[in-house]
Motif scaffolding. Sequence first.
Motif, mmCIF file in Angstrom:
data_model
loop_
_atom_site.group_PDB
_atom_site.id
_atom_site.type_symbol
_atom_site.label_atom_id
_atom_site.label_comp_id
_atom_site.label_asym_id
_atom_site.label_seq_id
_atom_site.Cartn_x
_atom_site.Cartn_y
_atom_site.Cartn_z
ATOM 1 N N ARG A 157 41.218 42.256 32.541
ATOM 2 C CA ARG A 157 40.539 41.071 33.062
ATOM 3 C C ARG A 157 41.372 39.809 32.906
ATOM 4 O O ARG A 157 40.952 38.723 33.320
ATOM 5 N N ASP A 160 45.856 38.146 37.222
ATOM 6 C CA ASP A 160 45.380 37.631 38.503
ATOM 7 C C ASP A 160 44.903 38.747 39.432
ATOM 8 O O ASP A 160 44.243 38.489 40.433
ATOM 9 N N THR A 161 45.257 39.990 39.083
ATOM 10 C CA THR A 161 44.842 41.131 39.902
ATOM 11 C C THR A 161 43.341 41.348 39.761
ATOM 12 O O THR A 161 42.772 41.114 38.696
ATOM 13 N N SER A 162 42.685 41.778 40.834
ATOM 14 C CA SER A 162 41.243 42.028 40.775
ATOM 15 C C SER A 162 40.941 43.103 39.737
ATOM 16 O O SER A 162 41.793 43.935 39.407
ATOM 17 N N LEU A 163 39.697 43.083 39.252
ATOM 18 C CA LEU A 163 39.306 43.991 38.176
ATOM 19 C C LEU A 163 39.457 45.450 38.589
ATOM 20 O O LEU A 163 39.984 46.272 37.831
ATOM 21 N N ARG A 165 41.403 46.771 40.894
ATOM 22 C CA ARG A 165 42.822 47.129 41.003
ATOM 23 C C ARG A 165 43.456 47.275 39.621
ATOM 24 O O ARG A 165 44.297 48.157 39.411
ATOM 25 N N SER A 166 43.067 46.411 38.679
ATOM 26 C CA SER A 166 43.611 46.518 37.319
ATOM 27 C C SER A 166 43.231 47.846 36.676
ATOM 28 O O SER A 166 44.058 48.513 36.049
ATOM 29 N N MET A 429 49.833 41.793 43.006
ATOM 30 C CA MET A 429 49.227 42.566 41.916
ATOM 31 C C MET A 429 50.197 42.595 40.744
ATOM 32 O O MET A 429 51.364 42.954 40.894
#
Length: 498
Positions: A157, A160-163, A165-166, A429
């Motif tokens: 979290r 900067d990558t979306s949750l 995608r992380s 990402m």
Amino acid sequence: MEHILAGISAAFSLTNLLICLAGVALGTLVGVLPGLGPVGAISMLLPLTFSMEPISALILISGIYFGGMYGGSTTSILVNVPGEAASVVTTLDGYKMTQKGRAGAALAIAAIGSFVAGTIGMILLTFLAPPIADMALRFGPPEYFAIVLVGLLVLSRMTDTSLLRSYLLIALGVVIALIGIDPMSGTLRLTFDSPWLMDGIDFIPIIMGLYGLSEVLGAMEQSDHKPVKADLSLRRLMPSKSEMRRSTGPIVRGGLLGFVLGLIPGPANIISTYASYGLEKKLSKKPEEFGQGAIEGVAGPESANNGASTGALVPLLSLGVPFSPLPAILLSAFMIQGITPGPLMMSEHPTTFWALIASMYIGNVMLLVLNLPMVGLFAKVSHLSPKVLMPIVMIFCFIGAYAVRNSLFDVVVLIIFGVLGYLLRKAKMEPSPLVLGVILGPVLENTLNQSALIFNGDLFKFFTRPISGTLLLIGLAVTFWPIVRRLFKAIRSRRTGA
């Protein structure tokens, strides 16, 4: 005291002093390369430690660590190109000072601030790491599994990558770590009958590809940057009395703030620089000067960056768990030497532990002595064209990847993950979750297997132990809170619409 004195004696040996000097010089030099940063510097130079003694290898890596953190400020101030993400804030006022002919003062304050913040952090690290490690001795496999799992969930979290995608990148990293022979049953996993995959995929080519080679591929798209020619003579390096007086408070506050934030999971170096900049702007009597060449805008963030780097070592050395990507790379350096950081390190490798701590004090002094008179030399490196610089970086990456196991397969791995890293950056990402999954995947698997044996297969017993149960509940809250919040918002919007 006997172990402490033995560690100090080892750190002050002539060989280790020279290695420490080489580490801070290499770290600063590579940290100056725009975009590469300390993560790329350490991953690119890790192969240098393969044949070294553990103490010497760790001293070299710690020198590169601190040198790389400082090196990023040089390009931020001189050419308005951050050497790493944590140096972005430094460009706001550092480059303005260069345009005003005060580049030397900005570089000197950055060096002094890094030294003071690093010293404050080292003192706090010396006194905090041992008691935390003693407390961690009470932890068993279930607690360590919970710490690692929650660390991965929380860190996902912090980018900067979306949750989603992380989480996918972390899962991919863990799957890559599982390739090879199952340590429990001895069966082959995910090898597809390939002899190259039987021993698994080494994490060093992965790291070098994601950070080093991908940077080269990205630089090929960019045009040459024309820097402002700055007067870097020793006479112009010294800040004025007014600049020193204005920098004292921000340096101390930045160092303490950075250290505290370094104890929290996430990209502490980046967060601490923004927090320090905002704090100094709020405390300043002339906030309108920020963004126009305020010396406080250089002193605070650079000190916070170095303080956070030191604070991040507390959970790594005392718990054996990295809270951000950079300590995760350091963890790989420990693993190469057969040393596992954590509570047992102080009892199993006391001389190595205290020699490492002592070398950090020494390296901090060396950085100050080295960077003030030689900053002009380092600046010339940042003025090189990417057409000259990036082929050198690529050669280092290929040599380093091949040196891991003298295998061309590792070079292929380097290329694959270099392309993957480039594509991830193009998609905006962050590759850090993937790296954390690769490095912490084996720890996650081993502690889960050990916990399953302790619980006779009943994994619900994780929640019957106070520490592991609490940590896993925190992990569940971190994972599902965004979903719950969206549901509440949707229900509330429907009610208001009705």
